[in-house]
Design an enzyme around this catalytic site. Structure first.
Site, PDB file in Angstrom:
ATOM      1  N   ASP A 108      33.557   8.345 -26.250  1.00  0.00           N
ATOM      2  CA  ASP A 108      34.584   7.475 -26.830  1.00  0.00           C
ATOM      3  C   ASP A 108      33.844   6.380 -27.606  1.00  0.00           C
ATOM      4  OD1 ASP A 108      36.983   6.131 -27.365  1.00  0.00           O
ATOM      5  OD2 ASP A 108      37.203   5.311 -25.338  1.00  0.00           O
ATOM      6  N   ARG A 128      51.783   0.295 -24.449  1.00  0.00           N
ATOM      7  CA  ARG A 128      50.349   0.186 -24.764  1.00  0.00           C
ATOM      8  C   ARG A 128      50.046  -1.299 -24.888  1.00  0.00           C
ATOM      9  NH1 ARG A 128      46.492   3.256 -29.028  1.00  0.00           N
ATOM     10  NH2 ARG A 128      46.706   4.753 -27.356  1.00  0.00           N
ATOM     11  N   CYS A 171      38.726  11.310 -27.467  1.00  0.00           N
ATOM     12  CA  CYS A 171      40.153  10.966 -27.582  1.00  0.00           C
ATOM     13  C   CYS A 171      40.549  10.617 -29.000  1.00  0.00           C
ATOM     14  CB  CYS A 171      40.486   9.819 -26.626  1.00  0.00           C
ATOM     15  SG  CYS A 171      39.582   8.288 -26.980  1.00  0.00           S
ATOM     16  N   ARG A 208      48.409  16.021 -27.195  1.00  0.00           N
ATOM     17  CA  ARG A 208      49.102  14.801 -26.765  1.00  0.00           C
ATOM     18  C   ARG A 208      50.617  15.032 -26.843  1.00  0.00           C
ATOM     19  NH1 ARG A 208      46.569   9.881 -27.118  1.00  0.00           N
ATOM     20  NH2 ARG A 208      48.467   9.195 -26.071  1.00  0.00           N
ATOM     21  N   GLN A 266      46.115  10.497 -22.303  1.00  0.00           N
ATOM     22  CA  GLN A 266      45.059  11.237 -22.991  1.00  0.00           C
ATOM     23  C   GLN A 266      44.475  12.316 -22.074  1.00  0.00           C
ATOM     24  OE1 GLN A 266      43.867  10.752 -26.323  1.00  0.00           O
ATOM     25  NE2 GLN A 266      42.896  12.705 -25.849  1.00  0.00           N
ATOM     26  N   HIS A 269      43.813   5.171 -19.597  1.00  0.00           N
ATOM     27  CA  HIS A 269      44.548   5.880 -20.657  1.00  0.00           C
ATOM     28  C   HIS A 269      44.948   7.266 -20.126  1.00  0.00           C
ATOM     29  CE1 HIS A 269      46.150   6.914 -24.400  1.00  0.00           C
ATOM     30  NE2 HIS A 269      45.067   7.092 -25.124  1.00  0.00           N
TER      31      HIS A 269
HETATM   32  N1  NVA Z   1      38.626   3.168 -25.542  1.00  0.00           N
HETATM   33  C1  NVA Z   1      39.439   3.196 -26.737  1.00  0.00           C
HETATM   34  C2  NVA Z   1      40.405   4.357 -26.685  1.00  0.00           C
HETATM   35  C3  NVA Z   1      41.278   4.474 -27.913  1.00  0.00           C
HETATM   36  C4  NVA Z   1      42.272   5.604 -27.799  1.00  0.00           C
HETATM   37  C5  NVA Z   1      40.171   1.870 -26.888  1.00  0.00           C
HETATM   38  O1  NVA Z   1      40.685   1.362 -25.901  1.00  0.00           O
HETATM   39  O2  NVA Z   1      40.210   1.346 -28.012  1.00  0.00           O
HETATM   40  N1   CP Z   2      43.645   8.727 -28.553  1.00  0.00           N
HETATM   41  C1   CP Z   2      44.592   7.801 -28.817  1.00  0.00           C
HETATM   42  O1   CP Z   2      45.265   7.270 -27.939  1.00  0.00           O
HETATM   43  O2   CP Z   2      44.751   7.534 -30.150  1.00  0.00           O
HETATM   44  P1   CP Z   2      45.631   6.376 -30.787  1.00  0.00           P
HETATM   45  O3   CP Z   2      44.949   5.071 -30.502  1.00  0.00           O
HETATM   46  O4   CP Z   2      45.659   6.703 -32.257  1.00  0.00           O
HETATM   47  O5   CP Z   2      47.009   6.401 -30.193  1.00  0.00           O
END
Ligand code: NVA
Ligand code: CP
Length: 298
Positions: free
Chosen positions: A210, A95, A250, A278, A125, A122
């Site tokens: 989101d 990540r 998500c 997940r 997800q 992502h």
């Molecule tokens: N769009 C959000 C998704 C978090 C799971 C981010 O990148 O922070």
């Molecule tokens: N939806 C998701 O990826 O959550 P986290 O940021 O908590 O991993």
């Protein structure tokens, strides 16, 4: 996108099967002695817990690697880190911010590299989201999905999913927050931008949103709150969609911003099931990536 639609269909079936097995107390531990290295440059609750618990349930182990503790965080090149870590771990989950970092890591890795969120995508997800729809409604093929909000990493993965799982996607975003133009062009008439969220939600089977400011965009929060006014998924917006439409997110969610408390906690919301899935979807991903492709060392 590295999986074919057939492989993805098999992955979702496997995820549902693994969920049932786990719920029935039927142990399945094919990853004994296997290790997943998890590199996190951004925060996470769901992704870390689901991958770590998933590896435990499959009989393996997960390593949590944060930039505060590794040499990657002190500037060791990605090429070098990839070659070193992949000589020890059996799979690597990343990540991070720049998508190019994951691609470079994969280029130098000897083992599968899983995108656990970048600024651009992502995909894990989406495995959980599609699995949730399949569990509740059956095949997602031909469904109508409405994305409300930022043309961000989640939106891009919904776009890729529309192609791989064969459904229609309408994107309602404010002017200036459209998703990647090249990706949009590749998808042809499968994906449409309709700036008006009410119009975009008509006849929808899934309404999904989101956060307005993603990780790394915290400084833009105030501006984005203004720019996204009118893009909240609330009861009025859900009323435009089909009566049996599902609400997805998500998570983490910001109640009162991109979604109202009533919708998030309401009957159409499936966000907790999505979050749980997940775990099951990523277990299926790990099994498909590792079990059939490594020599048996158990
Ligand atoms: N769009 C959000 C998704 C978090 C799971 C981010 O990148 O922070
Ligand atoms: N939806 C998701 O990826 O959550 P986290 O940021 O908590 O991993």
């Amino acid at each position: 996108m590295d999986f074919t639609p057939q492989e993805l269909e098999r992955l979702i079936e496997k995820a549902i099967e693994l969920k049932t097995m786990w719920q029935q107390g039927d142990p399945y531990s094919p990853l004994k002695n296997r290790t997943l290295a998890m590199i996190f440059d951004k925060s996470s609750t769901r992704t870390r817990v689901s991958f770590e618990v998933g590896m435990t349930q499959l009989g393996g182990h997960a390593l949590f690697l944060s930039p505060d503790d590794t040499q990657l965080g002190r500037g060791e090149p990605v090429e070098d880190s990839a070659r070193v870590i992949s000589r020890m771990a059996d799979a690597i989950m990343i990540r991070t911010f720049e998508h190019a970092m994951v691609e470079k890591f994969a280029q130098y890795s000897q083992v599968p590299v899983i995108n656990a969120l970048t600024d651009d995508y992502h995909p894990c997800q989406l495995l959980a989201d599609v699995m949730t729809y399949v569990e509740l409604r059956g095949s997602i093929k031909g469904a109508q999905v409405t994305w409300v909000g930022d043309g961000n990493n989640m939106c891009h993965s919904w776009m890729n999913a529309a192609r791989q799982f064969d459904f229609q996607l309408k994107i309602a975003c404010p002017e200036g927050y459209e998703p990647n133009a090249q990706l949009l062009a590749e998808l042809g008439d499968r994906v449409a931008i309709i700036h008006d969220p009410k119009e975009a939600s008509k006849n929808s089977d899934i309404v999904v949103t989101d956060v307005w400011a993603s990780m790394g965009q915290e400084a833009e929060q105030k501006r984005r709150e203004k720019d996204f006014a009118g893009y909240q998924v609330n009861s009025e917006l859900m009323a435009q969609a089909n009566d049996d439409a599902l609400f997805m997110h998500c998570l983490p969610a910001h109640r009162g911003e991109e979604v109202s408390e009533k919708v998030l906690e309401g009957k159409q919301s499936v966000v907790w099931q999505e979050a749980e899935n997940r775990l099951h979807a990523q277990k299926a991903l790990l099994v498909l990536l590792l079990v059939d492709q490594l020599p048996d060392i158990q």
